[in-house]
Scaffold this motif. Sequence first.
Motif, PDB file in Angstrom:
ATOM      1  N   THR A 277     128.346  26.937  10.452  1.00 20.56           N
ATOM      2  CA  THR A 277     127.880  26.704   9.089  1.00 20.56           C
ATOM      3  C   THR A 277     128.207  27.890   8.200  1.00 20.56           C
ATOM      4  N   ASP A 278     128.415  27.592   6.927  1.00 16.76           N
ATOM      5  CA  ASP A 278     128.525  28.662   5.941  1.00 16.76           C
ATOM      6  C   ASP A 278     127.403  28.551   4.913  1.00 16.76           C
ATOM      7  N   ARG A 380     130.929  33.712  15.086  1.00 17.04           N
ATOM      8  CA  ARG A 380     132.166  33.207  14.485  1.00 17.04           C
ATOM      9  C   ARG A 380     133.377  34.010  14.930  1.00 17.04           C
TER      10      ARG A 380
END
Length: 412
Positions: A277-278, A380
């Motif tokens: 997710t960002d 990430r």
Amino acid sequence: MTTTPAAPEAGTPEIPDFPAARSPKCPFAPSPDMRALSDHGPVTRVRSWGDSTPWAVTGHAEQKALLSDPRLSVEFTRPGFPSPVDPTHAHAGSTDLSFVGMDDPEHARLRRMVSGAFTIKRVEAMRPRVQKMTDDFIDTMLAGPKPADLVQALALPIPSLVISEMLGVPYEDHEFFQANSKSIVSAVASPQERQTAHTNLATYLDDLVGRKLSEPGDDLLSSLCTQIENGEITRRQAATMGVLLLLGGHETTANMISLGTLLLLQHHDQLALIRDTDDPAVIRTAVEELLRYLSIVHLGRRRTAMEDIEVAGHTIRAGDGVILLGELANRDPSVFPEPDRLDLTRNARQHQAFGAGAHHCVGQPLARMELQVIYPTLLRRIPTLRAVDDLDAIPFKYDAIIYGLHALPVTW
């Protein structure tokens, strides 16, 4: 003045010993024996250090109320205070941790001198710097040998560097202050070892304050020097406040980083929620659930009753010790349905990982921001990250006041 522990009330079970060991099969969960306390209600007696029988508070609502109750004192020198270490040697190993061990109004007066540095606005302004630190330490880890110890490569240095820069402490001295901090929060160190470690840090910070009185900088210790010059605090008080902030600023966050990473590596579906997710809101929610689930202050917050207090059908008498078990409040099913399930989408903001009331953790905005940066960046950038050892071979900090990991070998 001395106090005599009250006998257990009629109909209550035999008083259990406290603290009780966690189960190695479930190292992320509270002790099974402590979990069993909740079966007898949100408030019950435990036996700690010989004949001492303080109250253990396990219920979420009861803890929240008591943590905000001015009739409970945090001063460890009061008779009846439930020491986290053997009280027969309490004075030999006691440490002055500034306003954390004071009641209001002195607690509030000293706390106000540093709280401005930890406002959400101030902390958010530091986010790009923490992001840069995180990327730099990950770069170094990736360029080094495998396996790497995540504690030494990432979890410990980032919060140490952050709090060093805030205070104006030279980061090149990190091995010195990390080693002494480790002794202070050890549950098995001798009183003499804890006292020596505290003296080492206090002397170090006092020398640093002395230098900043002559050559102030743009940092928190220099701000405290202004308070010295104004006659608001003594040089000794400034140094002990520095000890508190230096210790608290890196020990707790470092343990959350390593312990939280290991937990996520055991729950790949939950890990993916952070990695993929960002959305900052998703990350914020996930961090709150990790704080709830892990509750690294695992030996309780300790108080002494200054007056009789009625709670959950019991009377806590003046002079009684009280241990508020946040890790159990954070597993209270009346507040957190299915509390033993890790759910990073859960609204867990009611957790008490940072305490509550006047003595809630002053640095909690900083800790939250660091975790919000470090977890997603690590996952990430190294999507194949994995622990080298099985859980039963990983050295958990069963021997410390702050729970975490002594080491976390990882590879990718």
